[in-house]
Design an enzyme around this catalytic site. Structure first.
Site, PDB file in Angstrom:
ATOM      1  N   HIS A  28     -31.289  45.033  26.732  1.00  0.00           N
ATOM      2  CA  HIS A  28     -30.704  43.771  26.278  1.00  0.00           C
ATOM      3  C   HIS A  28     -29.477  44.153  26.953  1.00  0.00           C
ATOM      4  O   HIS A  28     -29.154  45.397  27.516  1.00  0.00           O
ATOM      5  CB  HIS A  28     -30.562  43.376  25.448  1.00  0.00           C
ATOM      6  CG  HIS A  28     -29.850  44.673  24.584  1.00  0.00           C
ATOM      7  ND1 HIS A  28     -30.683  45.715  23.999  1.00  0.00           N
ATOM      8  CD2 HIS A  28     -29.043  44.437  23.954  1.00  0.00           C
ATOM      9  CE1 HIS A  28     -29.897  46.582  23.497  1.00  0.00           C
ATOM     10  NE2 HIS A  28     -28.483  45.532  23.079  1.00  0.00           N
TER      11      HIS A  28
ATOM     12  N   HIS B 119     -25.619  42.352  27.020  1.00  0.00           N
ATOM     13  CA  HIS B 119     -24.420  41.320  25.985  1.00  0.00           C
ATOM     14  C   HIS B 119     -23.637  40.573  27.120  1.00  0.00           C
ATOM     15  O   HIS B 119     -23.012  41.038  27.778  1.00  0.00           O
ATOM     16  CB  HIS B 119     -24.137  42.265  25.059  1.00  0.00           C
ATOM     17  CG  HIS B 119     -24.202  43.041  24.345  1.00  0.00           C
ATOM     18  ND1 HIS B 119     -24.027  42.764  22.612  1.00  0.00           N
ATOM     19  CD2 HIS B 119     -25.198  44.701  24.293  1.00  0.00           C
ATOM     20  CE1 HIS B 119     -25.415  43.629  22.439  1.00  0.00           C
ATOM     21  NE2 HIS B 119     -25.776  44.510  23.462  1.00  0.00           N
TER      22      HIS B 119
END
Length: 119
Positions: free
Chosen positions: A82, A84
Site C-alpha cells: 500500500h 500513503h
C-alpha cells in the site's frame, strides 16, 4: 472509498495523519513492493497521482507526501502492499525524518548496487 479502477482501490486511512490521508492498494494481493507484479505497481502509481491531484484540488495543501514502506524494519505494519498519500501543511504535526549519513562513499554504494542488478 475515494477512488477505484480495475486494478486499484483508494480509501481513507482509519488512522489519518491529516484530513484526506489516503491509502492506495492493488486489487491483486502482494505483501509489499518487492512482492508485487510490475503492472500492479504501475497501476498503484497511476492512482497515487490521481489521488494526489484530487487532494490538491480538495484541500489546497502546501505539499503532498507519498510514503511507502516495505518490511517491519522500514515501518511496515500492514503486510499488504500500500501507498500513503498525505496532504501536508507547514504547520502540521506529521514527521518523517532520518539521520543523514556522513562520509558515505557513494561511488562504492553505486558500484555495489550495479553489481547486484539481475537484468
Amino acid at each position: 472509498m475515494v477512488a477505484e479502477d480495475d486494478d486499484t482501490l483508494a480509501f481513507l486511512d482509519i488512522h489519518p495523519a491529516a484530513p484526506g490521508h489516503t491509502l492506495i492498494i492493488p486489487k491483486r494481493p502482494a505483501r509489499d513492493l518487492l512482492d508485487a507484479e510490475a503492472d500492479a505497481v504501475a497501476a498503484v502509481a497511476r492512482m497515487v497521482q490521481q489521488v494526489a491531484r484530487l487532494l490538491d484540488v480538495t484541500f489546497a495543501p502546501e505539499g503532498i507526501t507519498v510514503l511507502q514502506s516495505n518490511r517491519a524494519a522500514a515501518g511496515q505494519d500492514v503486510f499488504y502492499y500500500h501507498v500513503h498519500v498525505i496532504p501536508r501543511f507547514q504547520v502540521d504535526e506529521v514527521s518523517i525524518s532520518y539521520q543523514v549519513l556522513k562520509d558515505l562513499d557513494l561511488a562504492d554504494v553505486a558500484r555495489r548496487m550495479r553489481a547486484g542488478q539481475t537484468s
